[in-house]
Design a protein around this motif. Structure first.
Motif, PDB file in Angstrom:
ATOM      1  N   MET A 145       0.759  -1.172  -0.108  1.00  0.00           N
ATOM      2  CA  MET A 145       0.044  -0.039  -0.062  1.00  0.00           C
ATOM      3  C   MET A 145       0.935   1.176  -0.023  1.00  0.00           C
ATOM      4  N   LYS A 146       2.036   1.120   0.794  1.00  0.00           N
ATOM      5  CA  LYS A 146       2.858   2.305   0.780  1.00  0.00           C
ATOM      6  C   LYS A 146       3.589   2.854  -0.281  1.00  0.00           C
ATOM      7  N   ALA A 147       3.825   1.561  -1.260  1.00  0.00           N
ATOM      8  CA  ALA A 147       4.503   1.724  -2.637  1.00  0.00           C
ATOM      9  C   ALA A 147       3.676   2.423  -3.639  1.00  0.00           C
ATOM     10  N   HIS A 148       2.252   1.995  -3.492  1.00  0.00           N
ATOM     11  CA  HIS A 148       1.297   2.581  -4.305  1.00  0.00           C
ATOM     12  C   HIS A 148       0.801   3.999  -4.309  1.00  0.00           C
ATOM     13  N   LEU A 149       0.916   4.338  -2.858  1.00  0.00           N
ATOM     14  CA  LEU A 149       0.401   5.711  -2.405  1.00  0.00           C
ATOM     15  C   LEU A 149       1.679   6.572  -2.883  1.00  0.00           C
ATOM     16  N   TYR A 151       3.734   6.252  -5.488  1.00  0.00           N
ATOM     17  CA  TYR A 151       3.865   6.490  -6.692  1.00  0.00           C
ATOM     18  C   TYR A 151       2.689   7.572  -6.952  1.00  0.00           C
ATOM     19  N   GLU A 152       1.614   7.467  -6.533  1.00  0.00           N
ATOM     20  CA  GLU A 152       0.421   8.165  -6.572  1.00  0.00           C
ATOM     21  C   GLU A 152       1.080   9.646  -6.181  1.00  0.00           C
ATOM     22  N   TRP A 153       1.654   9.624  -5.111  1.00  0.00           N
ATOM     23  CA  TRP A 153       2.074  10.959  -4.522  1.00  0.00           C
ATOM     24  C   TRP A 153       2.964  11.717  -5.472  1.00  0.00           C
ATOM     25  N   LEU A 154       4.097  10.728  -6.009  1.00  0.00           N
ATOM     26  CA  LEU A 154       4.884  11.377  -6.772  1.00  0.00           C
ATOM     27  C   LEU A 154       4.364  12.012  -8.143  1.00  0.00           C
ATOM     28  N   ARG A 155       3.421  11.419  -8.661  1.00  0.00           N
ATOM     29  CA  ARG A 155       2.815  11.804  -9.785  1.00  0.00           C
ATOM     30  C   ARG A 155       2.131  13.279  -9.616  1.00  0.00           C
ATOM     31  N   ILE A 156       1.547  13.431  -8.461  1.00  0.00           N
ATOM     32  CA  ILE A 156       0.912  14.817  -8.077  1.00  0.00           C
ATOM     33  C   ILE A 156       2.131  15.989  -7.758  1.00  0.00           C
ATOM     34  N   HIS A 157       3.060  15.225  -7.150  1.00  0.00           N
ATOM     35  CA  HIS A 157       4.120  16.472  -6.955  1.00  0.00           C
ATOM     36  C   HIS A 157       4.853  16.822  -8.119  1.00  0.00           C
ATOM     37  N   LEU A 158       5.143  15.868  -9.243  1.00  0.00           N
ATOM     38  CA  LEU A 158       5.802  16.210 -10.457  1.00  0.00           C
ATOM     39  C   LEU A 158       4.728  17.166 -11.218  1.00  0.00           C
ATOM     40  N   ILE A 191      17.459  11.357  -8.961  1.00  0.00           N
ATOM     41  CA  ILE A 191      17.263  10.063  -8.963  1.00  0.00           C
ATOM     42  C   ILE A 191      16.530   9.434  -7.569  1.00  0.00           C
ATOM     43  N   LYS A 192      17.212  10.079  -6.623  1.00  0.00           N
ATOM     44  CA  LYS A 192      16.671  10.005  -5.315  1.00  0.00           C
ATOM     45  C   LYS A 192      14.845  10.176  -5.166  1.00  0.00           C
ATOM     46  N   ASP A 193      14.888  11.626  -5.538  1.00  0.00           N
ATOM     47  CA  ASP A 193      13.352  11.700  -5.606  1.00  0.00           C
ATOM     48  C   ASP A 193      12.362  11.041  -6.213  1.00  0.00           C
ATOM     49  N   LEU A 194      12.905  10.244  -7.438  1.00  0.00           N
ATOM     50  CA  LEU A 194      12.245   9.378  -8.390  1.00  0.00           C
ATOM     51  C   LEU A 194      12.194   7.737  -7.967  1.00  0.00           C
ATOM     52  N   GLN A 195      13.157   7.507  -6.850  1.00  0.00           N
ATOM     53  CA  GLN A 195      13.236   6.254  -6.374  1.00  0.00           C
ATOM     54  C   GLN A 195      12.305   5.166  -6.175  1.00  0.00           C
ATOM     55  N   SER A 196      11.215   5.688  -5.580  1.00  0.00           N
ATOM     56  CA  SER A 196       9.956   4.953  -5.414  1.00  0.00           C
ATOM     57  C   SER A 196       9.362   4.365  -6.811  1.00  0.00           C
ATOM     58  N   TRP A 197       9.108   5.324  -7.792  1.00  0.00           N
ATOM     59  CA  TRP A 197       8.700   4.904  -8.995  1.00  0.00           C
ATOM     60  C   TRP A 197       9.661   4.006  -9.736  1.00  0.00           C
ATOM     61  N   CYS A 198      11.041   4.242  -9.684  1.00  0.00           N
ATOM     62  CA  CYS A 198      11.845   3.384 -10.123  1.00  0.00           C
ATOM     63  C   CYS A 198      12.019   1.925  -9.754  1.00  0.00           C
ATOM     64  N   GLN A 200       9.346   0.552  -8.393  1.00  0.00           N
ATOM     65  CA  GLN A 200       8.231  -0.101  -8.730  1.00  0.00           C
ATOM     66  C   GLN A 200       8.232  -0.742 -10.229  1.00  0.00           C
ATOM     67  N   LYS A 201       8.842   0.226 -11.025  1.00  0.00           N
ATOM     68  CA  LYS A 201       8.965  -0.433 -12.468  1.00  0.00           C
ATOM     69  C   LYS A 201      10.062  -1.222 -12.510  1.00  0.00           C
ATOM     70  N   GLY A 202      10.917  -1.384 -11.798  1.00  0.00           N
ATOM     71  CA  GLY A 202      12.275  -2.260 -11.785  1.00  0.00           C
ATOM     72  C   GLY A 202      13.251  -1.459 -12.666  1.00  0.00           C
ATOM     73  N   ILE A 203      13.549  -0.285 -12.477  1.00  0.00           N
ATOM     74  CA  ILE A 203      14.644   0.385 -13.425  1.00  0.00           C
ATOM     75  C   ILE A 203      15.644   0.838 -12.515  1.00  0.00           C
ATOM     76  N   GLY A 204      16.845   0.778 -13.017  1.00  0.00           N
ATOM     77  CA  GLY A 204      18.028   1.189 -12.333  1.00  0.00           C
ATOM     78  C   GLY A 204      18.835   2.205 -12.914  1.00  0.00           C
ATOM     79  N   PHE A 205      19.879   2.706 -12.633  1.00  0.00           N
ATOM     80  CA  PHE A 205      20.593   3.760 -13.296  1.00  0.00           C
ATOM     81  C   PHE A 205      22.094   3.261 -13.385  1.00  0.00           C
ATOM     82  N   ASP A 206      22.859   3.705 -14.251  1.00  0.00           N
ATOM     83  CA  ASP A 206      24.419   3.449 -14.441  1.00  0.00           C
ATOM     84  C   ASP A 206      24.873   4.855 -14.794  1.00  0.00           C
TER      85      ASP A 206
END
Length: 334
Positions: A145-149, A151-158, A191-198, A200-206
């Motif tokens: 539930m925390k991860a989903h919330l 993600y939605e919070w991040l969308r509003i924030h962006l 990247i840290k601000d977008l961490q929860s979204w990443c 959830q989608k299984g995205i990493g950074f190099d």
């Protein structure tokens, strides 16, 4: 006027005189034709023709004489009076219309300023409960539930952040502060601000940051990078996003490469247009068509060129080409 009239009809007069002379000559050389009656007829013809010319002269030149008199009156009027009443009416009308348009433009500008200030105020007010909401979400024990919330919070924030910067862009020249900016720290923060979204989608950074410092405005540069990162995350599945910086011809280059769905070749010239989303995925309701448009607008006063290379189904690479250091030094006098 008489001279002009006769010159204009000279051909007809010569023809008439030639015919009369020709008749006299014929009667002179032809003994069967009596000469005296012919001369008498020619004489009467000349009198009639002369009377005809006088009558036609008065009729045909009457209109032109009135035009000349009117022109002379206009010339005298223009000399005696600088402006006619008609000219004054036109001048006053134009002046009034100009003043009215200036007033309308001033009122519209004030309305836009007021609307902008009200919207900026509203966005700042919304940020307060949004921050409180994030603290409440962080206290949840249910991780799903925390991860989903989050993600939605991040969308509003962006979306709020994008709207806030969009309203500030017209006045960006007043807000710029060019300084040495830590590029790596800035990217890591985004990247840290977008961490929860990443996650959830299984995205990493190099990260491959060879050049760590650029001369730019940290706040607005962060906004550009944020738009590129959110764009890359939005259209990618489980994969790595490669971010690298390097030096090329005295210019710093920053690349953001993803392995998402890519961009159709026919869409590439339009991706920075306001409101453009995609022709291949036109039913995608999540796309607003504003992120890249705003990034391009912000990049212009920062003297940053944005280039893009993409293949459909393979991925996309956005390249930020920073200006040479002396370009900013000449502008800012640093």
């Amino acid at each position: 006027m008489i001279k002009k009239y006769l010159i204009e009809r000279l051909g007809w007069i010569i023809l008439f005189l030639f015919l009369q002379l020709f008749i006299i000559l014929v009667s002179y050389f032809d003994p069967t034709i009596p000469l005296d009656p012919i001369v008498y007829i020619v004489f009467l013809s000349l009198i009639i023709f002369t009377i005809f010319l006088i009558i036609r002269y008065n009729k045909e030149t009457k209109f032109y004489k009135s035009i000349e008199a009117w022109e002379n009156n206009l010339d005298l009027t223009s000399i005696s009076t600088p402006e006619s009443p008609f000219e004054k009416i036109i001048e006053n009308s134009v002046t009034n219309q100009t003043e009215l348009l200036k007033q309308i433009a001033s009122q519209n500008l004030m309305s836009l300023e007021l609307e902008k200030d009200e919207l900026l105020s509203w966005i700042h007010e919304v940020k307060t409960p949004l921050t409180a909401m994030r603290l409440m979400i962080d206290r949840l024990e249910n991780e799903t539930m925390k991860a989903h919330l989050i993600y939605e919070w991040l969308r509003i924030h962006l979306l709020l952040d994008q709207q806030l910067h969009q309203k500030r862009i017209p006045f960006i020249e007043n807000d710029l502060y060019i300084e040495n900016t830590d590029l790596k720290a800035l990217i890591i923060k985004e990247i840290k601000d977008l961490q929860s979204w990443c996650i959830q989608k299984g995205i990493g950074f190099d990260l491959h940051i060879e050049v760590n410092e650029v001369l730019s405005d940290a706040k607005w540069l962060a906004f550009i990078i944020r738009q590129l990162l959110t764009n890359a995350i939005k259209y990618s599945e489980a994969s790595d996003i490669i971010i690298k910086s390097y030096q090329k011809k005295e210019q710093t280059i920053l690349e953001v490469e993803d392995f998402g769905r890519g961009i159709d070749l026919k869409d590439l010239p339009r991706i920075f247009d306001k409101g453009f989303t995609s022709t291949a995925k036109h039913q995608d309701n999540a796309a607003t068509g504003m992120g890249l448009y705003l990034a391009k607008k912000v990049a212009k006063p920062l003297l940053i060129n944005i280039d893009v290379h993409s293949k459909l189904g393979i991925g996309t690479t956005f390249t930020l080409i920073f200006p040479k250091r002396n370009q900013f030094l000449n502008i800012t006098g640093m």
